[in-house]
Structures are given as C-alpha cells and as structure tokens.
Design a protein around this motif. Structure first.
Motif, PDB file in Angstrom:
ATOM      1  N   GLN A   1     -10.739  19.170  -0.553  1.00  0.00           N
ATOM      2  CA  GLN A   1     -11.101  18.466  -1.938  1.00  0.00           C
ATOM      3  C   GLN A   1      -9.468  18.137  -2.221  1.00  0.00           C
ATOM      4  O   GLN A   1      -8.870  17.250  -2.926  1.00  0.00           O
ATOM      5  N   LEU A   2      -9.030  19.097  -1.520  1.00  0.00           N
ATOM      6  CA  LEU A   2      -7.231  19.234  -1.558  1.00  0.00           C
ATOM      7  C   LEU A   2      -6.869  17.759  -1.325  1.00  0.00           C
ATOM      8  O   LEU A   2      -5.762  17.005  -2.098  1.00  0.00           O
ATOM      9  N   ILE A   3      -6.744  17.650   0.092  1.00  0.00           N
ATOM     10  CA  ILE A   3      -6.388  16.588   0.543  1.00  0.00           C
ATOM     11  C   ILE A   3      -6.626  14.914   0.308  1.00  0.00           C
ATOM     12  O   ILE A   3      -6.744  14.458   0.121  1.00  0.00           O
ATOM     13  N   GLY A   4      -8.162  15.570  -0.342  1.00  0.00           N
ATOM     14  CA  GLY A   4      -8.789  14.011  -0.657  1.00  0.00           C
ATOM     15  C   GLY A   4      -9.279  12.827   0.498  1.00  0.00           C
ATOM     16  O   GLY A   4      -9.650  13.569   2.013  1.00  0.00           O
ATOM     17  N   SER A   5      -9.277  12.092   0.528  1.00  0.00           N
ATOM     18  CA  SER A   5      -9.686  10.441   1.355  1.00  0.00           C
ATOM     19  C   SER A   5      -9.203   9.631   1.082  1.00  0.00           C
ATOM     20  O   SER A   5      -8.991   9.350   0.215  1.00  0.00           O
ATOM     21  N   THR A   6     -10.079   8.655   1.467  1.00  0.00           N
ATOM     22  CA  THR A   6      -9.519   7.462   1.828  1.00  0.00           C
ATOM     23  C   THR A   6     -10.770   5.522   2.324  1.00  0.00           C
ATOM     24  O   THR A   6     -12.013   6.506   2.318  1.00  0.00           O
ATOM     25  N   ASP A   7     -10.058   4.982   1.794  1.00  0.00           N
ATOM     26  CA  ASP A   7     -12.245   4.439   1.539  1.00  0.00           C
ATOM     27  C   ASP A   7     -11.481   3.092   3.232  1.00  0.00           C
ATOM     28  O   ASP A   7     -10.568   3.626   3.821  1.00  0.00           O
ATOM     29  N   LEU A   8     -12.508   2.595   2.827  1.00  0.00           N
ATOM     30  CA  LEU A   8     -12.275   1.615   4.367  1.00  0.00           C
ATOM     31  C   LEU A   8     -11.078   1.007   4.312  1.00  0.00           C
ATOM     32  O   LEU A   8     -11.156   0.651   5.333  1.00  0.00           O
ATOM     33  N   ASP A   9     -10.683   0.805   3.099  1.00  0.00           N
ATOM     34  CA  ASP A   9      -9.579   0.006   3.136  1.00  0.00           C
ATOM     35  C   ASP A   9      -8.856   0.500   3.120  1.00  0.00           C
ATOM     36  O   ASP A   9      -7.099   0.047   3.289  1.00  0.00           O
ATOM     37  N   ASN A  10      -8.610   2.096   3.400  1.00  0.00           N
ATOM     38  CA  ASN A  10      -7.614   3.226   4.021  1.00  0.00           C
ATOM     39  C   ASN A  10      -6.869   2.960   2.503  1.00  0.00           C
ATOM     40  O   ASN A  10      -5.549   3.382   2.274  1.00  0.00           O
ATOM     41  N   LYS A  11      -7.178   2.932   1.363  1.00  0.00           N
ATOM     42  CA  LYS A  11      -6.573   3.522   0.114  1.00  0.00           C
ATOM     43  C   LYS A  11      -7.054   4.695  -0.367  1.00  0.00           C
ATOM     44  O   LYS A  11      -8.246   4.937  -0.224  1.00  0.00           O
ATOM     45  N   GLY A  12      -5.923   5.467  -0.580  1.00  0.00           N
ATOM     46  CA  GLY A  12      -6.687   6.828  -1.592  1.00  0.00           C
ATOM     47  C   GLY A  12      -7.385   7.344  -2.397  1.00  0.00           C
ATOM     48  O   GLY A  12      -7.901   5.749  -3.700  1.00  0.00           O
ATOM     49  N   ILE A  13      -8.402   7.811  -2.405  1.00  0.00           N
ATOM     50  CA  ILE A  13      -9.743   7.626  -3.276  1.00  0.00           C
ATOM     51  C   ILE A  13      -9.220   9.054  -4.399  1.00  0.00           C
ATOM     52  O   ILE A  13     -10.395   8.879  -5.255  1.00  0.00           O
ATOM     53  N   ALA A  14      -8.584   9.995  -3.320  1.00  0.00           N
ATOM     54  CA  ALA A  14      -9.735  11.242  -4.320  1.00  0.00           C
ATOM     55  C   ALA A  14      -8.352  11.967  -3.669  1.00  0.00           C
ATOM     56  O   ALA A  14      -7.380  11.971  -2.332  1.00  0.00           O
ATOM     57  N   GLY A  15      -7.786  13.247  -4.614  1.00  0.00           N
ATOM     58  CA  GLY A  15      -7.160  14.494  -4.052  1.00  0.00           C
ATOM     59  C   GLY A  15      -5.271  13.824  -3.556  1.00  0.00           C
ATOM     60  O   GLY A  15      -4.649  13.048  -4.751  1.00  0.00           O
ATOM     61  N   ILE A  16      -4.352  14.584  -3.044  1.00  0.00           N
ATOM     62  CA  ILE A  16      -3.566  14.182  -2.478  1.00  0.00           C
ATOM     63  C   ILE A  16      -3.456  12.638  -2.078  1.00  0.00           C
ATOM     64  O   ILE A  16      -2.425  11.704  -2.281  1.00  0.00           O
ATOM     65  N   GLU A  17      -4.789  12.369  -1.568  1.00  0.00           N
ATOM     66  CA  GLU A  17      -4.690  10.930  -0.824  1.00  0.00           C
ATOM     67  C   GLU A  17      -4.613   9.955  -2.030  1.00  0.00           C
ATOM     68  O   GLU A  17      -3.688   9.007  -1.694  1.00  0.00           O
ATOM     69  N   ALA A  18      -4.938  10.615  -2.946  1.00  0.00           N
ATOM     70  CA  ALA A  18      -4.996   9.393  -4.404  1.00  0.00           C
ATOM     71  C   ALA A  18      -3.774   9.326  -4.844  1.00  0.00           C
ATOM     72  O   ALA A  18      -2.827   8.259  -6.000  1.00  0.00           O
ATOM     73  N   GLU A  19      -3.163  10.735  -4.974  1.00  0.00           N
ATOM     74  CA  GLU A  19      -2.296  11.251  -5.730  1.00  0.00           C
ATOM     75  C   GLU A  19      -0.550  10.025  -5.584  1.00  0.00           C
ATOM     76  O   GLU A  19       0.484   9.859  -6.292  1.00  0.00           O
ATOM     77  N   PHE A  20      -0.799   9.909  -4.081  1.00  0.00           N
ATOM     78  CA  PHE A  20       0.322   9.014  -3.714  1.00  0.00           C
ATOM     79  C   PHE A  20       0.004   8.584  -2.703  1.00  0.00           C
ATOM     80  O   PHE A  20       1.006   7.608  -1.659  1.00  0.00           O
TER      81      PHE A  20
ATOM     82  N   ARG B   1       0.654   4.130   0.993  1.00  0.00           N
ATOM     83  CA  ARG B   1      -0.226   3.420   1.641  1.00  0.00           C
ATOM     84  C   ARG B   1       0.613   1.688   2.424  1.00  0.00           C
ATOM     85  O   ARG B   1       0.617   0.994   3.137  1.00  0.00           O
ATOM     86  N   GLY B   2       2.150   2.039   1.893  1.00  0.00           N
ATOM     87  CA  GLY B   2       3.202   0.687   2.385  1.00  0.00           C
ATOM     88  C   GLY B   2       2.907  -0.467   1.588  1.00  0.00           C
ATOM     89  O   GLY B   2       2.190  -0.267   0.666  1.00  0.00           O
ATOM     90  N   ALA B   3       2.860  -1.450   2.579  1.00  0.00           N
ATOM     91  CA  ALA B   3       3.307  -3.080   1.242  1.00  0.00           C
ATOM     92  C   ALA B   3       2.217  -3.562   2.926  1.00  0.00           C
ATOM     93  O   ALA B   3       3.172  -3.768   4.109  1.00  0.00           O
ATOM     94  N   ASP B   4       1.441  -4.567   2.713  1.00  0.00           N
ATOM     95  CA  ASP B   4       0.595  -5.742   3.842  1.00  0.00           C
ATOM     96  C   ASP B   4       1.360  -6.551   4.020  1.00  0.00           C
ATOM     97  O   ASP B   4       2.337  -7.163   3.163  1.00  0.00           O
ATOM     98  N   GLY B   5       1.647  -6.925   5.537  1.00  0.00           N
ATOM     99  CA  GLY B   5       2.320  -8.380   5.346  1.00  0.00           C
ATOM    100  C   GLY B   5       1.318  -9.511   5.623  1.00  0.00           C
ATOM    101  O   GLY B   5      -0.363  -8.830   5.645  1.00  0.00           O
ATOM    102  N   TYR B   6       1.606 -10.863   6.211  1.00  0.00           N
ATOM    103  CA  TYR B   6       0.672 -11.938   6.628  1.00  0.00           C
ATOM    104  C   TYR B   6       1.258 -12.977   7.047  1.00  0.00           C
ATOM    105  O   TYR B   6       2.449 -12.463   7.298  1.00  0.00           O
ATOM    106  N   VAL B   7       0.158 -13.720   7.202  1.00  0.00           N
ATOM    107  CA  VAL B   7       0.848 -14.740   8.995  1.00  0.00           C
ATOM    108  C   VAL B   7      -0.481 -15.867   8.350  1.00  0.00           C
ATOM    109  O   VAL B   7      -1.877 -15.848   8.055  1.00  0.00           O
TER     110      VAL B   7
END
Length: 519
Positions: free
Chosen positions: A170-189, A194-200
């Motif tokens: 519960q403390l660490i939390g989790s990410t979704d399929l797109d690796n975005k934080g959705i709970a706990g520390i993962e969501a708070e930070f 996450r950083g910033a995606d690039g593109y081509v």
C-alpha cells in the motif's frame, strides 16, 4: 395570301430564334455560375482551409510514434532497490494498412494469446489509424509474431514496473499499463519518476513501408529521476511480520505499525496488515489498497491521554504526585437539567496519584483533571500536538482528522475528549505526537522522501528535518517519558516489557460508535 403567309413564317422563325438564344444565354449563365462555385470552393480548400486538409493528407502517410521514457527507480534509505523496470513488448496495428490481412492477424493472435479471434477482428476493423492488440507481454512473443510478416502490424518495447519485495504494497502503490503512478509513492512522485516521452515521425513510402521522416527531428525521451525513501526495507519487513503476529493473536481485522525517528521525523517503516503484493496491486480491492496510516480516522481512546497529561503538567495545575479519587471505577457526573452520565474505569481504584492514573489509564481521573485545566488549554494542547491538522506526509489521500473548537463543544465534550472520544485522529498523527515526547517536547514533521537523483547520478533535491514547534518543555517531556515507562513496568502495558531494556509506551482501548452508542 402568299405574301401574308410568308410574313407569318418569318415572324415564327424569328420568335423561335429569340427563344433559343435566351436558353443558350441561360445555360451559359448556369455554367459560369457553376464554375464560379467550383472556383470559390477551390479557393476555400486551397487557401482558407489549407492547414486542415494538409493535416488530413499527412495523416494518410505519416504517424507520430511516441518514444516512452524509462521510469525512475525507487530505493530505500540504504540504496536497496524497491521498484525498477523490466522490458516487455506490446503489439499494435494500423487498421487501414492491415485491412487485407486482418483475418490472418486475428487468427495468429488468437492462437498465441488464447483469446477469441473476433476480439482482434473488431479492433482491426476500427476507423482509427492506431489500435493496441496486446500490451505488456513477454519478449519471447517477438519470435512467434514478427511484424515483417504482417503489413500494418507494429511491435514496440515497453517498460513494466517490477517490485522486488512483496512488502510495503500500500505504501509503494502501483502504476497502470502506461507506467503512470496510480497509488501510493508511485502516484505521489509520478512527475519526478515518469520523465518526458520523446517521439519520432514515420512516413510511408510508395511501397507502404514505414520509415523515419527526414523532415522532422527525432525527439529523444528524458528518463525519470530515481527517488530514495527514508524507509528501511529490512525494518519494514520485520514490522509487517510482527504486526501480522499481533493481528492473529488479538483476532483483529487490521492494524498499522509505524517506526519513526523522533529527532528527525524520518519514517523507517510504515506497515499495515492485511498487506498486499505491489506486483498484484491492481487486482486488489480499493478497501485493501487504502493507506490506513493517513486515510483512516478513529477515536483514539486512552492513547489521547497524552494531550490531557501534557496540558496538566504544562499549566502547573497538577503535579505527578497530585492525589485523585478514582471513585472505585464508577463516576456519575451531573450534566444538565438533572441528567447524569457515567464514566467507568477497567481498573477499579480509590485514591491514586496523577502518575498512577496514567499508568493504570484512569478515565475518571482524566475527566477530573480536564475540569481543572479547562477547555481552552486542552484544545490548544491538542492543536499543538498536530491533531486536527494534516501532517502533509508525502502520500495521497491524507485526512486531517477531527478536532472541534471549544465553541462547538457540548456539556460532555471536555470530559470526553480528556480520555480520547469526540475526537478523530490518524495513526500518523498519533505516532508524530508520541515522537514529540521522545524528542524532548519538540514536534517534527514526519517525512518519507529522502532525495531525488537524476539519471546521471546528480542529486536534484533532498529532504531535511523540519521542526514544527515545541509542544511541551523538556522537563514535562522527561516527566511524560517517566510516566510511560511506568505504564510498561507495572501498569497496563506490562506485556510489552523486555528484560534489560527500558520501554516507554501507552496502551489504548477504543470503543466503536455503532447505532447511537459505543460498543
């Protein structure tokens, strides 16, 4: 007669010629009008709506493909990895290109992934230029499904979060399929991690092959920062194990354990039971996912006597040896209009000292002391300890608790708050308050974030201990500590005693308010 007939014929021919000329003119006018409309429309398309149709045309032969940034890792205070990334693959398709092989692709995916081919066909018949077929699957599938064999099929590597220990879910939390934080520390930070995606930008050539466009620069992703926590994962594991034992021994539904460093406010462990595996976070119920230490509010009962005792000592109105009559366990108190209320103690005592009242957790004596110190002193002390105020711990969903102002108190509130009712607190507020006594009377801000470090190893920012306020004097803190040692040595907390080690503590039994009364 002949001359007249000739005149009539000439007039008829002249009339017919005039009618034909009018029709020709009308037709020419219509043709010119049509050309004018077409010209205006062409002007509108080529000049006014140029950008719109240019973009539509570009969509037919080029696509912007994101380059995902690698999510930063999570570490404990000792540098042990808590969460990192593992590469998987995902399959997508362009339905406009894959249309001829849609059935073949659907059949292949159905065979490999065990899902109905109709599911894939529905996606492949979409009007979109991009659809996901499978997300985050084992890299071994690249050998089984090669995009080169199926026009319009795309495969890309994607990171998936990997949690290295089955603790602190519960403390660490989790990410979704797109690796975005959705709970706990993962969501708070999430922003930092996450950083910033690039593109081509890819363009299709005459043979339908997708190639990187030379007209657009490739924008490289910026990987996320690493986050270091104050948590010690070894302590966390021990705290969870011992908490689970306590839950089983007491036949309780749930529990929370917090290990906090009093002098700094650093949280070394924040355990709760039942726990969950962070790798399986999304499959757990919202009830199991919540962070009880900051989201759960309860009436604390006797552990709130820290406020009453501190206020009594700081005001100088009561000394440790001041005598009080504990009414042999039953105290009938007049309220208003001839009504009374009964306050009871588990330990039935007669005359006892203030010190003994803490050691044996007397509700009756605390009620009597509250009458001496008054509502304003009691309320102020509760606020100084941080009750009714969020600690701003780096976790989502923290509640402030409930502490009513004296103007909102009823005739019974003063006595009731003195032994921990008509007030709502969170576990982290209680831990911070008791840590203040251990810190000589100084309340520190509890925190979990230690530092942020970028991918080059440079420290972006770091945390420092923050003193909130002095709640009680150093002398009062020593007296309170002595009280709490007495609780463990020969009071209600004797079961916590360990040979050769001084332990200070306070027991608390809180009743639940159910259907209009306490149980």
């Amino acid at each position: 007669m002949n001359h007249q007939e000739n005149n009539i014929v000439r007039q008829r021919d002249s009339s017919q010629a005039g009618s034909t000329t009018a029709r020709v003119r009308l037709l020419l006018t219509a043709i010119l009008a049509s050309f004018a409309v077409v010209a205006l429309r062409l002007a509108q398309v080529q000049v006014v709506e140029y950008q719109k149709y240019r973009q539509l045309a570009q969509r037919q032969y080029q696509a912007k493909v994101p380059l995902p940034a690698a999510r930063g890792s999570l570490y404990d205070r000792n540098g042990s990895v808590i969460a990192s990334n593992s590469l998987f693959v995902s399959y997508a398709a362009d339905p406009t290109v894959a249309v001829e092989d849609a059935r073949l692709i659907a059949k292949k995916f159905s065979k490999e992934f065990g899902k109905p081919s109709s599911d894939y066909l529905q996606k492949l018949r979409s009007d979109s230029r991009f659809v996901w077929l499978e997300r985050i699957v084992d890299v071994g599938y690249r050998k089984k499904i090669d995009p080169k064999d199926y026009p319009g099929l795309v495969v890309r590597s994607e990171p998936k979060r990997l949690y290295h220990d089955q603790v602190a879910g519960q403390l660490i939390g989790s990410t979704d399929l797109d690796n975005k934080g959705i709970a706990g520390i993962e969501a708070e930070f999430d922003n930092e991690l996450r950083g910033a995606d690039g593109y081509v930008v890819f363009q299709r050539d005459g043979l339908g092959r997708a190639r990187p466009s030379v007209d657009y620069p490739r924008v490289e992703p910026v990987n996320g920062s690493d986050i270091f926590l104050t948590i010690d994962m070894q302590m966390q594991a021990i705290a969870e194990q011992e908490l689970k034992k306590g839950i089983e021994q007491c036949n309780a539904e749930a529990g929370v354990a917090i290990i906090l460093r009093p002098k700094t406010g650093e949280i070394l462990a924040l355990a709760q039971c039942p726990n969950l595996d962070p790798n399986n976070f999304r499959n757990c119920s919202p009830q199991a996912q919540r962070l009880r230490a900051v989201t759960d509010m309860f009436e604390p009962g006797s552990i709130f006597k820290i406020v009453t005792a501190s206020s009594a000592l700081e005001s100088g109105l009561v000394t440790p040896e001041s005598p009080f009559y504990a009414e042999n366990g039953t105290y009938v108190v007049p309220v208003v209009n001839g009504k009374t209320r009964t306050i009871t103690d588990t330990h039935k005592e007669g005359w006892i000292s203030f010190r003994e009242a803490i050691e044996y957790s007397s509700n009756i004596v605390m009620a009597k002391i509250s009458n001496i110190i008054g509502s304003e002193r009691l309320y102020t002390m509760a606020r100084d300890y941080g009750f009714g105020i969020a600690t701003n711990l780096e976790l989502p969903g923290e509640v402030s608790g409930v502490l009513k102002k004296p103007s909102e108190w009823s005739a019974t509130t003063l006595n009731t708050i003195a032994f921990g009712y008509e007030v709502g607190v969170t576990p982290i507020q209680i831990a911070a308050a008791y840590a203040a006594v251990a810190n000589g009377g100084i309340l520190m801000k509890p925190f979990l974030f230690l530092k942020e470090q970028d991918q080059t190893g440079q420290v972006v920012r770091s945390a420092h201990a923050q003193q909130i306020r002095r709640v009680i004097s150093a002398a009062s803190a020593r007296t309170m500590t002595d009280f709490f040692e007495g609780v463990v040595e020969h009071g209600t907390g004797k079961s916590a005693a360990l040979p050769g080690l001084k332990i200070a503590g306070k027991t608390g039994t809180s009743k639940k308010y159910t259907e209009g009364h306490y149980e």
